[in-house]
Motif scaffolding. Structure first.
Motif, PDB file in Angstrom:
ATOM      1  N   ILE A 130      -5.608   6.287  15.739  1.00  0.00           N
ATOM      2  CA  ILE A 130      -4.399   6.575  16.519  1.00  0.00           C
ATOM      3  C   ILE A 130      -4.387   8.059  16.861  1.00  0.00           C
ATOM      4  O   ILE A 130      -4.624   8.902  16.004  1.00  0.00           O
ATOM      5  CB  ILE A 130      -3.128   6.279  15.687  1.00  0.00           C
ATOM      6  CG1 ILE A 130      -3.168   4.877  15.099  1.00  0.00           C
ATOM      7  CG2 ILE A 130      -1.884   6.471  16.539  1.00  0.00           C
ATOM      8  CD1 ILE A 130      -3.118   3.798  16.099  1.00  0.00           C
TER       9      ILE A 130
ATOM     10  N   THR B 220      10.068  -4.634  28.215  1.00  0.00           N
ATOM     11  CA  THR B 220       9.366  -3.889  27.174  1.00  0.00           C
ATOM     12  C   THR B 220       9.900  -2.463  27.209  1.00  0.00           C
ATOM     13  O   THR B 220      10.561  -2.065  28.172  1.00  0.00           O
ATOM     14  CB  THR B 220       7.836  -3.852  27.388  1.00  0.00           C
ATOM     15  OG1 THR B 220       7.570  -3.178  28.622  1.00  0.00           O
ATOM     16  CG2 THR B 220       7.235  -5.241  27.442  1.00  0.00           C
ATOM     17  N   ALA B 221       9.587  -1.699  26.160  1.00  0.00           N
ATOM     18  CA  ALA B 221      10.142  -0.347  26.039  1.00  0.00           C
ATOM     19  C   ALA B 221       9.783   0.514  27.241  1.00  0.00           C
ATOM     20  O   ALA B 221      10.517   1.427  27.602  1.00  0.00           O
ATOM     21  CB  ALA B 221       9.622   0.303  24.759  1.00  0.00           C
TER      22      ALA B 221
ATOM     23  N   MET C 164       0.129  -2.201  19.247  1.00  0.00           N
ATOM     24  CA  MET C 164      -1.012  -1.414  18.777  1.00  0.00           C
ATOM     25  C   MET C 164      -2.041  -2.253  18.005  1.00  0.00           C
ATOM     26  O   MET C 164      -3.245  -2.090  18.180  1.00  0.00           O
ATOM     27  CB  MET C 164      -0.541  -0.252  17.887  1.00  0.00           C
ATOM     28  CG  MET C 164       0.330   0.766  18.589  1.00  0.00           C
ATOM     29  SD  MET C 164      -0.490   1.558  19.990  1.00  0.00           S
ATOM     30  CE  MET C 164      -1.537   2.721  19.149  1.00  0.00           C
ATOM     31  N   ALA C 165      -1.547  -3.148  17.141  1.00  0.00           N
ATOM     32  CA  ALA C 165      -2.479  -3.955  16.354  1.00  0.00           C
ATOM     33  C   ALA C 165      -3.254  -4.910  17.256  1.00  0.00           C
ATOM     34  O   ALA C 165      -4.446  -5.140  17.049  1.00  0.00           O
ATOM     35  CB  ALA C 165      -1.718  -4.728  15.274  1.00  0.00           C
TER      36      ALA C 165
ATOM     37  N   ARG D   6      -5.914  -2.934  18.972  1.00  0.00           N
ATOM     38  CA  ARG D   6      -7.019  -2.664  18.051  1.00  0.00           C
ATOM     39  C   ARG D   6      -7.894  -3.899  17.886  1.00  0.00           C
ATOM     40  O   ARG D   6      -9.115  -3.827  17.997  1.00  0.00           O
ATOM     41  CB  ARG D   6      -6.464  -2.243  16.685  1.00  0.00           C
ATOM     42  CG  ARG D   6      -7.553  -2.036  15.634  1.00  0.00           C
ATOM     43  CD  ARG D   6      -7.010  -2.221  14.229  1.00  0.00           C
ATOM     44  NE  ARG D   6      -6.375  -3.528  14.095  1.00  0.00           N
ATOM     45  CZ  ARG D   6      -5.556  -3.847  13.122  1.00  0.00           C
ATOM     46  NH1 ARG D   6      -5.249  -2.977  12.202  1.00  0.00           N
ATOM     47  NH2 ARG D   6      -5.015  -5.055  13.065  1.00  0.00           N
ATOM     48  N   ASP D   7      -7.254  -5.068  17.649  1.00  0.00           N
ATOM     49  CA  ASP D   7      -8.032  -6.290  17.454  1.00  0.00           C
ATOM     50  C   ASP D   7      -8.872  -6.600  18.692  1.00  0.00           C
ATOM     51  O   ASP D   7     -10.016  -7.028  18.581  1.00  0.00           O
ATOM     52  CB  ASP D   7      -7.096  -7.467  17.139  1.00  0.00           C
ATOM     53  CG  ASP D   7      -6.450  -7.329  15.761  1.00  0.00           C
ATOM     54  OD1 ASP D   7      -6.901  -6.463  14.976  1.00  0.00           O
ATOM     55  OD2 ASP D   7      -5.494  -8.071  15.477  1.00  0.00           O
TER      56      ASP D   7
ATOM     57  N   PRO E  16       4.844  -2.337  19.654  1.00  0.00           N
ATOM     58  CA  PRO E  16       4.378  -3.384  18.743  1.00  0.00           C
ATOM     59  C   PRO E  16       2.992  -3.910  19.104  1.00  0.00           C
ATOM     60  O   PRO E  16       2.477  -4.781  18.430  1.00  0.00           O
ATOM     61  CB  PRO E  16       5.444  -4.471  18.906  1.00  0.00           C
ATOM     62  CG  PRO E  16       5.986  -4.275  20.276  1.00  0.00           C
ATOM     63  CD  PRO E  16       5.768  -2.847  20.680  1.00  0.00           C
TER      64      PRO E  16
ATOM     65  N   PRO F  25      -0.126   5.390  21.308  1.00  0.00           N
ATOM     66  CA  PRO F  25       0.943   4.439  21.638  1.00  0.00           C
ATOM     67  C   PRO F  25       1.743   4.915  22.854  1.00  0.00           C
ATOM     68  O   PRO F  25       1.921   6.112  23.053  1.00  0.00           O
ATOM     69  CB  PRO F  25       1.829   4.434  20.383  1.00  0.00           C
ATOM     70  CG  PRO F  25       1.558   5.732  19.705  1.00  0.00           C
ATOM     71  CD  PRO F  25       0.161   6.135  20.068  1.00  0.00           C
ATOM     72  N   THR F  26       2.222   3.955  23.657  1.00  0.00           N
ATOM     73  CA  THR F  26       3.081   4.338  24.788  1.00  0.00           C
ATOM     74  C   THR F  26       4.432   4.809  24.255  1.00  0.00           C
ATOM     75  O   THR F  26       4.964   5.814  24.696  1.00  0.00           O
ATOM     76  CB  THR F  26       3.295   3.143  25.728  1.00  0.00           C
ATOM     77  OG1 THR F  26       3.746   2.026  24.969  1.00  0.00           O
ATOM     78  CG2 THR F  26       2.014   2.783  26.456  1.00  0.00           C
ATOM     79  N   TYR F  27       4.980   4.049  23.308  1.00  0.00           N
ATOM     80  CA  TYR F  27       6.243   4.423  22.643  1.00  0.00           C
ATOM     81  C   TYR F  27       6.001   4.359  21.138  1.00  0.00           C
ATOM     82  O   TYR F  27       5.126   3.617  20.685  1.00  0.00           O
ATOM     83  CB  TYR F  27       7.376   3.455  23.045  1.00  0.00           C
ATOM     84  CG  TYR F  27       7.943   3.763  24.412  1.00  0.00           C
ATOM     85  CD1 TYR F  27       9.155   4.430  24.555  1.00  0.00           C
ATOM     86  CD2 TYR F  27       7.233   3.443  25.551  1.00  0.00           C
ATOM     87  CE1 TYR F  27       9.655   4.751  25.804  1.00  0.00           C
ATOM     88  CE2 TYR F  27       7.715   3.761  26.813  1.00  0.00           C
ATOM     89  CZ  TYR F  27       8.934   4.416  26.933  1.00  0.00           C
ATOM     90  OH  TYR F  27       9.425   4.747  28.172  1.00  0.00           O
ATOM     91  N   SER F  28       6.815   5.127  20.373  1.00  0.00           N
ATOM     92  CA  SER F  28       6.614   5.185  18.919  1.00  0.00           C
ATOM     93  C   SER F  28       6.615   3.798  18.284  1.00  0.00           C
ATOM     94  O   SER F  28       5.900   3.544  17.331  1.00  0.00           O
ATOM     95  CB  SER F  28       7.727   6.013  18.256  1.00  0.00           C
ATOM     96  OG  SER F  28       7.768   7.302  18.774  1.00  0.00           O
ATOM     97  N   GLY F  29       7.471   2.914  18.812  1.00  0.00           N
ATOM     98  CA  GLY F  29       7.598   1.603  18.192  1.00  0.00           C
ATOM     99  C   GLY F  29       6.768   0.546  18.888  1.00  0.00           C
ATOM    100  O   GLY F  29       7.029  -0.646  18.720  1.00  0.00           O
TER     101      GLY F  29
END
Lengths: 312, 168
Positions: free
Chosen positions: B80, B147-148, B57-58, B61-62, B55, B49-53
């Protein structure tokens, strides 16, 4: 793609809603990555007591979760769009840290995870977030207070991120691979949170009489909870002794050194107010919380609890 | 597993684009860490992940699963990787060029994060050029953007606002 939905490949790319049609069965409250630690080495380091590691990860995770929720309450309420976005970003970073830490706790000791009705698709970190009572949360009390004005948010983020960054700087060398990785990543995020709040602290202190008055009032109000951040709970002492955690007392000097730089730049003296006592000596780390946490959780958990098998 | 099969899996995974920065592939962004064929038709992909949160990632993956399944791999596993933590230094030169072409200012060198992190009370000093008019007369609006991973800037020459991928 489920069998009964027919879209042409072209449509999928053109429609903003096409993503909603993938994977029909979503747990309604999560982000759909089944296991945030998939593929991560979650082996318990030699000589480390798994339940103690879980208890420690829960503390760090609960700090992040509760603080994240309070900051997220600023979304659409901040003084301007830039700060609305900044606070939302900070909340999101902390939510990500919370998710990994709660997942780590669950992986180390499955018995910390509340039992859910048969068939509930809630992953363990969501069960921990949405199905525990207030007294089971181990966050420091600073995180749970009801939000005040923007000066209060500035001071709270400054105190929280200064303390957490000092802790995470040390946690990077944890013998637990997951905690070390969460800390290495978290350090980068928390550095932005600390700088953001420290700059606003100086700006408000050096701004108008009114901005300075509000800032000093917020600092006086939150200062009684600052010492609690450096209390050593038995769980933290055990985690530190095992080489997986950080004894908060050992980061006090570093954290206060940074805070003094900010106070100096802002020309604001350290408040002279006494620390807030625990209840019979018990504080947030013992599960002793103020009324605001119960109210916050009632709202945060209500939908998940009403639909423990929640799927759409 | 044959080198060509692994190569084919890798090339397929490397074509997948980032859900939030679609001008970049996951490989250009540096979040695609490893692609390995571990058995007949079985691919293991590692992303960070770029940042812990983050959003996305899913969605990543898809997208990886869809592309690799489309390329004939029956079993696609997306893992991960948390360590080492992602840094903007992993964005490739091609990725930086794609960001700039899309009007997003690419990051400078990431600060060192070993040892104590110094407090920075003044706005982060960066040499940021306007991706629209190439002027160096730019100013920071906010360290937090859409974005973060982005900060908001504006150009004081052409007056256009723009995003800057911030260094971590």
């Amino acid at each position: 793609m489920s069998e009964h939905i027919h879209t042409s490949p072209e449509d999928e790319h053109d429609s903003a809603y096409s993503g909603l049609l993938v994977n029909d069965a979503h747990w309604a409250f999560g982000t759909d990555f089944e296991d945030p630690l998939a593929g991560v080495d979650t082996t318990i380091p030699d000589g480390v007591d798994a339940p103690a590691l879980a208890a420690y990860a829960l503390m760090l995770g609960d700090d992040a979760l509760v603080m994240s929720h309070r900051i997220a309450e600023w979304t659409s309420n901040a003084p301007d769009l830039e700060d609305d976005i900044a606070l939302s970003n900070i909340a999101l970073d902390l939510l990500g840290q919370a998710r990994l830490l709660l997942a780590r706790a669950a992986k180390a000791d499955a018995s910390v995870v509340p039992a859910l009705p048969e068939g509930s698709p809630a992953p363990p970190e969501d069960a921990l977030a949405f199905f525990r009572e207030a007294h089971e949360f181990r966050n420091v009390r600073l995180a749970e207070l009801v939000n005040g004005d923007f000066a209060e948010a500035t001071v709270r983020v400054l105190l929280f991120s200064t303390w957490r960054l000092a802790t995470f700087e040390r946690l990077r060398t944890s013998r637990d691979h997951v905690l070390a990785a969460v800390a290495a990543k978290g350090v980068k995020e928390l550095a932005y949170h600390r700088d953001y709040s420290a700059r606003w602290f100086v700006t408000l202190a050096q701004g108008t009489d009114e901005s300075r008055r509000r800032l000093v009032a917020a600092l006086d109000a939150l200062w009684p909870l600052w010492p609690e951040l450096f209390d050593t709970h038995a769980v933290e002492a055990a985690a530190a002794a095992a080489g997986v955690g950080v004894d908060p007392a050992t980061v006090r000097e570093a954290a206060e050194g940074v805070l003094d730089q900010v106070l100096g730049a802002a020309d604001v003296p350290r408040p002279e107010v006494a620390r807030r006592a625990g209840v019979l000596g018990r504080t947030g780390r013992d599960g002793m919380h103020g009324e605001p946490l119960g109210r916050m959780l009632a709202e945060m958990q209500s939908v998940a609890r009403a639909h423990p098998r929640g799927q759409w | 597993m044959s080198r060509t099969t692994t190569e084919r899996a890798r090339r397929t995974a490397e074509r997948v684009t980032d859900p939030e920065l679609p001008m970049l592939t996951l490989a250009d962004l540096g979040v695609l860490r490893d692609v390995e064929v571990v058995g007949d038709g079985h691919v293991v992909v590692e992303i960070t992940p770029t940042y812990s949160g983050c959003p996305a990632m899913a969605a990543m993956r898809d997208d990886l699963v869809r592309e690799l399944e489309g390329a004939g791999f029956d079993e696609v596993e997306v893992r991960i990787s948390l360590h080492p933590a992602w840094t903007t230094d992993w964005i490739t030169p091609a990725g930086r060029a794609a960001l700039a072409a899309a009007g997003i200012s690419p990051p400078g060198p990431a600060p060192s994060t070993s040892g104590p992190i110094p407090l920075t009370l003044l706005p982060t000093a960066r040499q940021v050029r306007c991706p629209q008019c190439d002027s160096s007369a730019t100013e920071l609006v906010s360290e937090f953007g859409s974005t973060a991973c982005k900060a908001q800037y504006r150009c004081t020459s052409c007056l256009e606002p723009f995003d800057h991928v911030k260094e971590i």
